[in-house]
Design a protein around this motif. Structure first.
Motif, PDB file in Angstrom:
ATOM      1  N   GLY A   5      -2.238  21.263 -10.055  1.00 14.80           N
ATOM      2  CA  GLY A   5      -1.111  20.428 -10.466  1.00 14.80           C
ATOM      3  C   GLY A   5       0.187  20.950  -9.885  1.00 14.80           C
ATOM      4  N   GLY A   6       0.895  20.082  -9.145  1.00 16.08           N
ATOM      5  CA  GLY A   6       2.115  20.506  -8.450  1.00 16.08           C
ATOM      6  C   GLY A   6       3.379  19.955  -9.076  1.00 16.08           C
ATOM      7  N   GLY A   7       3.396  19.822 -10.421  1.00 18.25           N
ATOM      8  CA  GLY A   7       4.611  19.410 -11.130  1.00 18.25           C
ATOM      9  C   GLY A   7       5.552  20.593 -11.295  1.00 18.25           C
ATOM     10  N   PRO A   8       6.604  20.427 -12.127  1.00 13.67           N
ATOM     11  CA  PRO A   8       7.597  21.498 -12.283  1.00 13.67           C
ATOM     12  C   PRO A   8       6.984  22.846 -12.667  1.00 13.67           C
ATOM     13  CG  PRO A   8       8.330  19.501 -13.389  1.00 13.67           C
ATOM     14  CD  PRO A   8       6.946  19.216 -12.890  1.00 13.67           C
ATOM     15  N   SER A   9       5.999  22.857 -13.547  1.00 12.40           N
ATOM     16  CA  SER A   9       5.414  24.160 -13.916  1.00 12.40           C
ATOM     17  C   SER A   9       4.529  24.679 -12.787  1.00 12.40           C
ATOM     18  CB  SER A   9       4.600  24.046 -15.213  1.00 12.40           C
ATOM     19  OG  SER A   9       3.492  23.184 -15.026  1.00 12.40           O
ATOM     20  N   GLY A  10       3.822  23.781 -12.100  1.00  9.94           N
ATOM     21  CA  GLY A  10       2.825  24.202 -11.129  1.00  9.94           C
ATOM     22  C   GLY A  10       3.402  24.741  -9.831  1.00  9.94           C
ATOM     23  N   PHE A  11       4.376  24.012  -9.243  1.00  5.93           N
ATOM     24  CA  PHE A  11       4.844  24.522  -7.945  1.00  5.93           C
ATOM     25  C   PHE A  11       5.673  25.786  -8.127  1.00  5.93           C
ATOM     26  CE2 PHE A  11       8.527  21.715  -8.697  1.00  5.93           C
ATOM     27  CZ  PHE A  11       9.580  22.493  -8.244  1.00  5.93           C
ATOM     28  N   LEU A  64      -2.482  25.696  -4.080  1.00  7.38           N
ATOM     29  CA  LEU A  64      -1.842  24.740  -4.990  1.00  7.38           C
ATOM     30  C   LEU A  64      -2.466  23.370  -4.722  1.00  7.38           C
ATOM     31  CD1 LEU A  64       0.325  23.745  -6.998  1.00  7.38           C
ATOM     32  CD2 LEU A  64       1.987  23.786  -5.130  1.00  7.38           C
ATOM     33  N   ILE A  65      -3.095  22.799  -5.765  1.00  8.32           N
ATOM     34  CA  ILE A  65      -3.847  21.548  -5.582  1.00  8.32           C
ATOM     35  C   ILE A  65      -3.151  20.433  -6.361  1.00  8.32           C
ATOM     36  CG2 ILE A  65      -6.119  20.479  -5.745  1.00  8.32           C
ATOM     37  CD1 ILE A  65      -7.346  23.225  -6.103  1.00  8.32           C
ATOM     38  N   GLU A  66      -2.828  19.343  -5.673  1.00  6.66           N
ATOM     39  CA  GLU A  66      -2.071  18.250  -6.298  1.00  6.66           C
ATOM     40  C   GLU A  66      -2.708  16.902  -5.933  1.00  6.66           C
ATOM     41  OE1 GLU A  66       0.512  17.493  -8.417  1.00  6.66           O
ATOM     42  OE2 GLU A  66       0.194  15.416  -7.763  1.00  6.66           O
TER      43      GLU A  66
HETATM   44  C1  LIG Z   1       9.962   9.508 -20.080  1.00  6.65           C
HETATM   45  C2  LIG Z   1      10.204  10.966 -19.921  1.00  6.65           C
HETATM   46  C3  LIG Z   1      11.489  11.468 -20.052  1.00  6.65           C
HETATM   47  C4  LIG Z   1      11.722  12.817 -19.887  1.00  6.65           C
HETATM   48  N1  LIG Z   1      13.003  13.297 -19.921  1.00  6.65           N
HETATM   49  C5  LIG Z   1      13.244  14.563 -19.532  1.00  6.65           C
HETATM   50  C6  LIG Z   1      14.576  15.034 -19.365  1.00  6.65           C
HETATM   51  O1  LIG Z   1      15.542  14.315 -19.617  1.00  6.65           O
HETATM   52  N2  LIG Z   1      14.739  16.295 -18.920  1.00  6.65           N
HETATM   53  C7  LIG Z   1      13.689  17.117 -18.612  1.00  6.65           C
HETATM   54  O2  LIG Z   1      13.900  18.244 -18.175  1.00  6.65           O
HETATM   55  N3  LIG Z   1      12.433  16.710 -18.814  1.00  6.65           N
HETATM   56  C8  LIG Z   1      12.187  15.462 -19.260  1.00  6.65           C
HETATM   57  N4  LIG Z   1      10.907  15.029 -19.415  1.00  6.65           N
HETATM   58  C9  LIG Z   1       9.811  16.015 -19.448  1.00  6.65           C
HETATM   59  C10 LIG Z   1       9.351  16.515 -18.112  1.00  6.65           C
HETATM   60  O3  LIG Z   1       9.451  15.564 -17.094  1.00  6.65           O
HETATM   61  C11 LIG Z   1       7.881  16.927 -18.209  1.00  6.65           C
HETATM   62  O4  LIG Z   1       7.555  17.466 -19.431  1.00  6.65           O
HETATM   63  C12 LIG Z   1       7.587  17.917 -17.108  1.00  6.65           C
HETATM   64  O5  LIG Z   1       7.595  17.214 -15.887  1.00  6.65           O
HETATM   65  C13 LIG Z   1       6.254  18.576 -17.333  1.00  6.65           C
HETATM   66  O6  LIG Z   1       5.938  19.332 -16.195  1.00  6.65           O
HETATM   67  P1  LIG Z   1       4.452  19.808 -15.965  1.00  6.65           P
HETATM   68  O7  LIG Z   1       4.441  20.550 -14.697  1.00  6.65           O
HETATM   69  O8  LIG Z   1       4.000  20.467 -17.199  1.00  6.65           O
HETATM   70  O9  LIG Z   1       3.608  18.455 -15.866  1.00  6.65           O
HETATM   71  P2  LIG Z   1       3.786  17.167 -14.951  1.00  6.65           P
HETATM   72  O10 LIG Z   1       5.196  16.935 -14.593  1.00  6.65           O
HETATM   73  O11 LIG Z   1       3.029  16.109 -15.643  1.00  6.65           O
HETATM   74  O12 LIG Z   1       3.030  17.587 -13.620  1.00  6.65           O
HETATM   75  C14 LIG Z   1       1.631  17.672 -13.560  1.00  6.65           C
HETATM   76  C15 LIG Z   1       1.218  17.619 -12.102  1.00  6.65           C
HETATM   77  O13 LIG Z   1      -0.177  17.785 -12.008  1.00  6.65           O
HETATM   78  C16 LIG Z   1      -0.746  16.751 -11.217  1.00  6.65           C
HETATM   79  N5  LIG Z   1      -2.082  16.518 -11.752  1.00  6.65           N
HETATM   80  C17 LIG Z   1      -2.413  16.072 -12.982  1.00  6.65           C
HETATM   81  N6  LIG Z   1      -3.744  16.038 -13.143  1.00  6.65           N
HETATM   82  C18 LIG Z   1      -4.261  16.461 -11.973  1.00  6.65           C
HETATM   83  C19 LIG Z   1      -5.583  16.650 -11.511  1.00  6.65           C
HETATM   84  N7  LIG Z   1      -6.619  16.426 -12.297  1.00  6.65           N
HETATM   85  N8  LIG Z   1      -5.756  17.093 -10.244  1.00  6.65           N
HETATM   86  C20 LIG Z   1      -4.706  17.349  -9.428  1.00  6.65           C
HETATM   87  N9  LIG Z   1      -3.422  17.192  -9.814  1.00  6.65           N
HETATM   88  C21 LIG Z   1      -3.206  16.763 -11.074  1.00  6.65           C
HETATM   89  C22 LIG Z   1       0.195  15.591 -11.396  1.00  6.65           C
HETATM   90  O14 LIG Z   1       0.100  14.651 -10.347  1.00  6.65           O
HETATM   91  C23 LIG Z   1       1.541  16.288 -11.450  1.00  6.65           C
HETATM   92  O15 LIG Z   1       2.070  16.516 -10.169  1.00  6.65           O
HETATM   93  C24 LIG Z   1      10.651  13.690 -19.611  1.00  6.65           C
HETATM   94  C25 LIG Z   1       9.349  13.196 -19.475  1.00  6.65           C
HETATM   95  C26 LIG Z   1       9.140  11.839 -19.616  1.00  6.65           C
HETATM   96  C27 LIG Z   1       7.748  11.319 -19.419  1.00  6.65           C
END
Ligand SMILES: Cc1cc2nc3c(=O)[nH]c(=O)nc-3n(C[C@H](O)[C@H](O)[C@H](O)COP(=O)(O)OP(=O)(O)OC[C@H]3O[C@@H](n4cnc5c(N)ncnc54)[C@H](O)[C@@H]3O)c2cc1C
Length: 424
Positions: free
Chosen positions: A22-28, A43-45
């Motif tokens: 997962g390459g979201g904010p926590s992953g990358f 890093l797998i996305e």
């Molecule tokens: C409507 C909304 C409003 C928000 N408002 C705010 C705000 O104002 N300010 C703020 O800071 N945050 C806000 N957030 C929260 C924030 O965006 C998320 O909580 C944050 O992005 C979480 O990061 P993460 O890395 O945990 O997960 P995610 O951002 O969900 O990233 C997960 C990554 O993993 C990848 N992935 C998932 N499953 C798989 C798989 N099986 N195989 C490969 N890749 C996969 C996804 O494509 C994604 O790139 C908001 C969220 C939402 C939905």
């Protein structure tokens, strides 16, 4: 339901010390941190770009780097936002607004500079376990079924996909999941009177707009905010306003919600243009590539961070990240939201990203181990980026000495994070 047994073989295409799923904010951020600490990192996305909700969901503010004007989070997350062209930090809470395209570029540049091997368009589907350890991560792509052998795994899928496959117990809050929202962007907006996330202006939603539309149009779709963000430039607004109940892990429900929310955006844009002067000439630029998901699974970690600990800013010996976003619970059933501001920035412990019995797995993304209240704040980007950074350093340090993540040297971990500027 009828079932089908499928036996598959996977080509093992790599062997890494740390694999981040997962390459979201926590992953990358986790991948960069682990690589900077000397580990070999994959890093797998699943998408063709990094950023998760920040880019695929167009969640274009990062909340929040400051508490009452004081910087509480730094390290790689702060370095990252300084690399985003055109982004702006808003005082006193340190909300950072950005253009999603610039976020993608800055993230991939830093990932490559750190020496991470990036696998895009790769959907992680499974893992292989042996004696409390994940030995392989399995993913699907146009190349077929492939696997990576790994010493440590960081599950940053947001939904805890790997933790779930590995059998990590999940929490059940017994409350509805926070609603999903599809962001959209408009141009030709008169933003001069906005109190939204526009540089030099107060951080606030514009509830008057929502209230007026709800009164004028009782059949209007469910709405939150609206929050308007300036990241795409003068006269544009990235808008967080639509809202629906959704269990994202149910494929049928996810399909229905994506389609419904796109229809809702059409309706909402029409209402804005018709009734709110600032939007009179507005044009729809785009809806987010995917619906924004606030909440799905929550792992039952070694420690479940509680709302009490959170609002009282309890300090832990293994504190590794900070967050000062309010406890922010969006109602699933109506247009309301409960916001409880924090008196002090909260501390996030390392034990909330590991789970008993799992020796090489770290789960720093929004599904980390917290109760409903603590989650409702720490889920924002500064919270999970901080946890991702800690997970990356911990995984690399454990890899060096072949330690279980439960035996990580917490002093050494915290020292690196403090040296990088974290006020933990
Ligand atoms: C409507 C909304 C409003 C928000 N408002 C705010 C705000 O104002 N300010 C703020 O800071 N945050 C806000 N957030 C929260 C924030 O965006 C998320 O909580 C944050 O992005 C979480 O990061 P993460 O890395 O945990 O997960 P995610 O951002 O969900 O990233 C997960 C990554 O993993 C990848 N992935 C998932 N499953 C798989 C798989 N099986 N195989 C490969 N890749 C996969 C996804 O494509 C994604 O790139 C908001 C969220 C939402 C939905």
């Amino acid at each position: 339901m009828n079932t089908l047994n499928i036996n598959k073989q996977a080509d093992i295409i790599g062997n890494y010390q740390v694999t981040v799923c997962g390459g979201g904010p926590s992953g990358f951020i986790a991948a960069i941190a682990a690589a900077r600490c000397g580990a070999s990192v994959a890093l797998i996305e699943r998408y063709g770009y990094l950023g998760g909700m920040a880019t695929a969901g167009m969640v274009a503010p990062i909340s929040e780097f400051m508490h009452e004007g004081e910087l509480i989070s730094s390290g790689i997350p702060l370095e990252f936002v300084k690399r985003i062209d055109g982004g702006k930090m808003c005082s006193p809470r340190g909300n950072f607004v950005f253009h999603p395209e610039e976020y993608k570029i800055a993230a991939q540049r830093m990932v490559f500079e750190a020496g991470v091997d990036l696998y895009l368009h790769a959907y992680v589907t499974d893992c292989v376990m042996d004696d409390g350890k994940i030995t392989h991560i399995v993913f699907e792509s146009k190349s077929g079924t492939q696997a990576i052998a790994t010493d440590y795994v960081i599950d940053a899928t947001g939904d805890g996909d790997i933790a779930y496959k590995a059998g990590v117990p999940m929490q059940n809050y017994n409350t509805p999941l926070q609603p999903a929202t599809m962001y959209f962007a408009l141009n030709k907006v008169d933003t001069s009177g906005f109190k939204g996330y526009y540089p030099g202006q107060k951080h606030s939603s514009i509830p008057e707009i929502r209230e007026m539309l709800s009164k004028l149009c009782p059949d209007a779709p469910q709405m939150g905010g609206p929050w308007c963000f300036a990241g795409m430039g003068e006269g544009t607004a990235i808008i967080n306003m639509s809202r629906t109940a959704l269990d994202w892990l149910d494929e049928k429900a996810a399909t229905k919600a994506e389609c419904k929310l796109r229809e809702d955006i059409k309706t909402i844009v029409h209402l804005l243009k018709t009734h709110i002067p600032a939007f009179k000439n507005a044009e729809l630029l785009m809806s987010a590539p995917q619906v924004g998901i606030r909440e799905t699974r929550h792992i039952k970690g070694t420690h479940i961070l509680t709302g009490d600990e959170y609002v009282n800013a309890v300090h832990f010996e293994d504190s590794v990240a900070r967050c000062s976003h309010p406890i922010d619970i969006h109602s699933t059933n109506d247009n309301t939201q409960t916001v409880t501001p924090l008196k002090q920035a909260a501390y996030l412990p390392y034990r909330s990203i590991i789970a008993d019995g799992y020796n090489n797995l770290l789960v720093p993304s929004r599904c980390f181990s917290a109760d409903r209240e603590a989650f409702a704040s720490a889920r924002v980007q500064v919270g999970v980026m901080g946890l991702g950074q800690a997970a990356g350093v911990a995984a690399a340090q454990c890899a060096e000495k072949h330690l279980s993540v439960h035996n990580a040297d917490i002093k050494k971990l915290r020292k690196v994070l403090a040296d990088w500027g974290m006020k933990i």
